[in-house]
Design a protein around this motif. Structure first.
Motif, short mmCIF file in Angstrom:
data_model
loop_
_atom_site.label_atom_id
_atom_site.label_comp_id
_atom_site.label_asym_id
_atom_site.label_seq_id
_atom_site.Cartn_x
_atom_site.Cartn_y
_atom_site.Cartn_z
N PRO A 1 0.81 -1.23 0.00
CA PRO A 1 0.00 0.00 0.00
C PRO A 1 0.84 1.28 0.00
CG PRO A 1 -0.19 -1.15 2.10
CD PRO A 1 0.49 -2.08 1.15
N CYS A 2 2.04 1.24 0.56
CA CYS A 2 2.92 2.42 0.51
C CYS A 2 3.31 2.72 -0.94
CB CYS A 2 4.18 2.19 1.34
SG CYS A 2 3.89 2.17 3.13
N PHE A 3 3.64 1.67 -1.69
CA PHE A 3 3.97 1.84 -3.10
C PHE A 3 2.77 2.40 -3.87
CE2 PHE A 3 3.78 0.31 -7.45
CZ PHE A 3 5.03 0.64 -7.95
N ILE A 4 1.59 1.84 -3.62
CA ILE A 4 0.40 2.28 -4.34
C ILE A 4 0.07 3.74 -4.02
CG2 ILE A 4 -2.09 1.91 -4.64
CD1 ILE A 4 -0.27 -0.23 -5.93
N LEU A 5 0.20 4.14 -2.77
CA LEU A 5 -0.03 5.54 -2.41
C LEU A 5 0.93 6.45 -3.17
CD1 LEU A 5 -1.46 7.64 -0.44
CD2 LEU A 5 0.68 7.49 0.83
N ALA B 1 -8.97 7.98 3.38
CA ALA B 1 -7.65 7.45 3.74
C ALA B 1 -6.59 7.99 2.78
CB ALA B 1 -7.67 5.93 3.71
N LEU B 2 -6.92 8.05 1.50
CA LEU B 2 -6.00 8.58 0.50
C LEU B 2 -5.70 10.05 0.78
CD1 LEU B 2 -4.41 8.37 -2.15
CD2 LEU B 2 -6.56 8.73 -3.39
N ARG B 3 -6.73 10.80 1.15
CA ARG B 3 -6.54 12.23 1.45
C ARG B 3 -5.61 12.41 2.64
NH1 ARG B 3 -7.87 15.80 4.97
NH2 ARG B 3 -9.09 14.33 6.20
N LYS B 4 -5.85 11.66 3.70
CA LYS B 4 -5.04 11.79 4.91
C LYS B 4 -3.58 11.43 4.65
CE LYS B 4 -8.66 10.93 8.36
NZ LYS B 4 -9.15 9.98 9.41
N SER B 5 -3.37 10.33 3.92
CA SER B 5 -2.00 9.86 3.71
C SER B 5 -1.23 10.67 2.67
CB SER B 5 -2.00 8.38 3.33
OG SER B 5 -2.31 7.58 4.45
N SER B 6 -1.93 11.41 1.84
CA SER B 6 -1.24 12.22 0.82
C SER B 6 -0.92 13.62 1.31
CB SER B 6 -2.08 12.30 -0.46
OG SER B 6 -3.33 12.92 -0.21
N GLU B 7 -1.44 14.01 2.47
CA GLU B 7 -1.12 15.33 3.02
C GLU B 7 0.37 15.43 3.31
OE1 GLU B 7 -3.57 15.92 6.45
OE2 GLU B 7 -5.34 16.50 5.29
N ASN B 8 0.98 16.50 2.86
CA ASN B 8 2.42 16.77 3.06
C ASN B 8 3.31 15.75 2.34
OD1 ASN B 8 1.82 18.97 4.88
ND2 ASN B 8 1.39 17.43 6.45
N TRP B 9 2.75 15.07 1.35
CA TRP B 9 3.53 14.07 0.61
C TRP B 9 4.73 14.71 -0.09
CZ3 TRP B 9 4.65 13.36 -4.63
CH2 TRP B 9 5.15 12.10 -4.99
N PRO C 1 -3.00 5.72 7.51
CA PRO C 1 -4.42 5.63 7.12
C PRO C 1 -4.65 4.81 5.85
CG PRO C 1 -3.89 7.86 7.81
CD PRO C 1 -2.58 7.12 7.73
N PHE C 2 -3.77 5.00 4.85
CA PHE C 2 -3.94 4.26 3.60
C PHE C 2 -3.59 2.78 3.79
CE2 PHE C 2 -2.97 2.97 -0.78
CZ PHE C 2 -4.08 3.46 -1.44
N ILE C 3 -2.56 2.51 4.57
CA ILE C 3 -2.20 1.12 4.87
C ILE C 3 -3.37 0.40 5.52
CG2 ILE C 3 -0.76 -0.36 6.33
CD1 ILE C 3 1.53 1.63 5.93
N GLU C 4 -3.96 1.03 6.53
CA GLU C 4 -5.08 0.42 7.26
C GLU C 4 -6.25 0.14 6.33
OE1 GLU C 4 -4.58 2.06 11.82
OE2 GLU C 4 -5.64 3.29 10.37
N ASN C 5 -6.60 1.11 5.49
CA ASN C 5 -7.73 0.93 4.57
C ASN C 5 -7.44 -0.19 3.58
OD1 ASN C 5 -9.01 1.77 1.71
ND2 ASN C 5 -10.35 2.47 3.35
N PHE C 6 -6.23 -0.23 3.06
CA PHE C 6 -5.83 -1.23 2.07
C PHE C 6 -5.90 -2.64 2.66
CE2 PHE C 6 -2.87 -3.79 -0.37
CZ PHE C 6 -2.96 -3.31 -1.67
N ILE C 7 -5.32 -2.81 3.84
CA ILE C 7 -5.26 -4.13 4.45
C ILE C 7 -6.64 -4.58 4.91
CG2 ILE C 7 -4.28 -5.48 6.35
CD1 ILE C 7 -1.76 -3.85 6.11
N PHE C 8 -7.46 -3.64 5.41
CA PHE C 8 -8.81 -4.01 5.82
C PHE C 8 -9.64 -4.45 4.61
CE2 PHE C 8 -13.25 -2.96 6.98
CZ PHE C 8 -13.37 -3.82 8.06
#
Length: 347
Positions: free
Chosen positions: A186-190, A241-249, A258-265
């Motif tokens: 999920p880190c790669f996908i983000l 989750a995408l919005r939260k994890s992309s902030e300050n990217w 957040p994106f990891i959790e959403n992806f794995i769930f």
């Protein structure tokens, strides 16, 4: 420019909830490996159903739609696409087929990603297989209908270098035994989504790459229960989750969690649904009593009466209650919880 480095994942300690999810996935994955060996025909049937749902779900997220009848005809190659939406759908079908049939032989490199994008857009006039040539933006619409820029992806002039660095970082981390693949993917996908390397098809490519990397890592539930359809069903939480994890990217200070959790769930939902679906299909030719018993005994996760009824809709709740009660008396299952919240699992 963004720096790609996944070393922070090495021997990472997971939050308790996320650790429980990864453990459940590991258990269900092990069970499915045994089932696939013994019941190949059932998994073949599930794959054909999931393929239609995947093509429909991934395109629906991008508002690319047609009728269910047309989706089935296109996926099963019974009809040629008749308009632009159906061309997009046919392209996703072919890209998905390429992953399903040959993921072992598809390397994660620049050319493979470009080739997959070319297949995805092969029916459209513009075609694919090339990085964007102009800068793109990610917009959002507020409650008043006003559009604003939510995120500025990587500039077109920097895209190729960013993609190269992203791929190298993944390859490096993927070879490290101390890094959990379910965290890395999920880190790669983000990061792929934040680069936004193409002028069209980035969202659909991210889902195709998710399946490719999951399959190569041994997590293939998405082949039998549509991973894309689960995202589509819960796309509000996905986008949040995408919005939260992309902030300050762009400043290398974003939070992947957040994106990891959403992806794995989402992956866990696929495994749980596969567990239920297998029990249903495998038990159709036996009595209602035996089907209820096998549904509970074949599930690694506790099931409530309503969940059993959802899996076996032709069996009444009353019949389920009688069978469950007898199974408890016989010591076959144990009860977890009380009253309406009670669930049952193999003893």
């Amino acid at each position: 420019m963004r720096k790609f480095d996944y070393s922070f994942l090495k021997n990472a300690l997971l939050p308790t909830g996320l650790l429980g999810i990864t453990n459940s996935i590991a258990e269900l994955k092990a069970l499915d490996k045994i089932r696939k060996r013994d019941f190949r025909n059932i998994f073949t049937k599930l794959e054909s159903i999931a393929k239609v749902q995947s093509v429909k779900g991934s395109n629906a997220i991008e508002n690319i739609i047609t009728t269910d009848k047309r989706i089935e005809e296109i996926v099963n190659q019974l009809s040629a696409p008749l308009n632009h939406n159906e061309q997009e759908i046919a392209g996703y079908r072919d890209a998905l087929n390429a992953i399903h049939s040959g993921f072992e032989n598809i390397s994660l490199d620049e050319q493979s990603i470009l080739n997959l994008h070319s297949v995805l857009l092969s029916f459209t006039e513009t075609g694919g297989g090339n990085y964007k040539t102009s800068d793109n933006v990610i917009l959002e619409i507020d409650s008043d209908g006003n559009r604003r820029i939510r995120f500025m992806p990587t500039k077109a002039t920097e895209t190729q270098q960013a993609m190269q660095q992203l791929i190298y970082a993944f390859i490096d981390a993927n070879s490290d035994s101390g890094i959990n693949k379910l965290l890395l993917i999920p880190c790669f996908i983000l990061d792929f989504l934040c680069i936004h390397p193409f002028s069209d098809g980035n969202g659909r490519m991210s889902r195709l790459l998710s399946l490719l990397l999951l399959y190569k890592a041994g997590f293939d539930a998405g082949k039998y229960i549509s991973f894309e359809e689960q995202i589509n069903k819960n796309k509000n939480s996905y986008y949040e989750a995408l919005r939260k994890s992309s902030e300050n990217w762009d400043s290398n200070t974003n939070d992947y969690l957040p994106f990891i959790e959403n992806f794995i769930f989402t992956l866990l939902i696929c495994y749980k649904e596969l567990d239920k679906r297998f029990a249903l299909i495998h038990s159709k030719k036996v009595s209602k009593r035996e089907r209820v018993e096998q549904t509970i005994l074949n599930s690694l996760l506790p099931l409530g009466k309503r969940e059993i009824n959802y899996i076996l809709p032709d069996i009444s709740v009353t019949t389920i209650e009688i069978v469950v009660s007898q199974m408890i008396k016989q010591g076959k299952v144990k009860k977890i919880g009380t009253f309406k919240d009670a669930k049952y699992i193999k003893n």
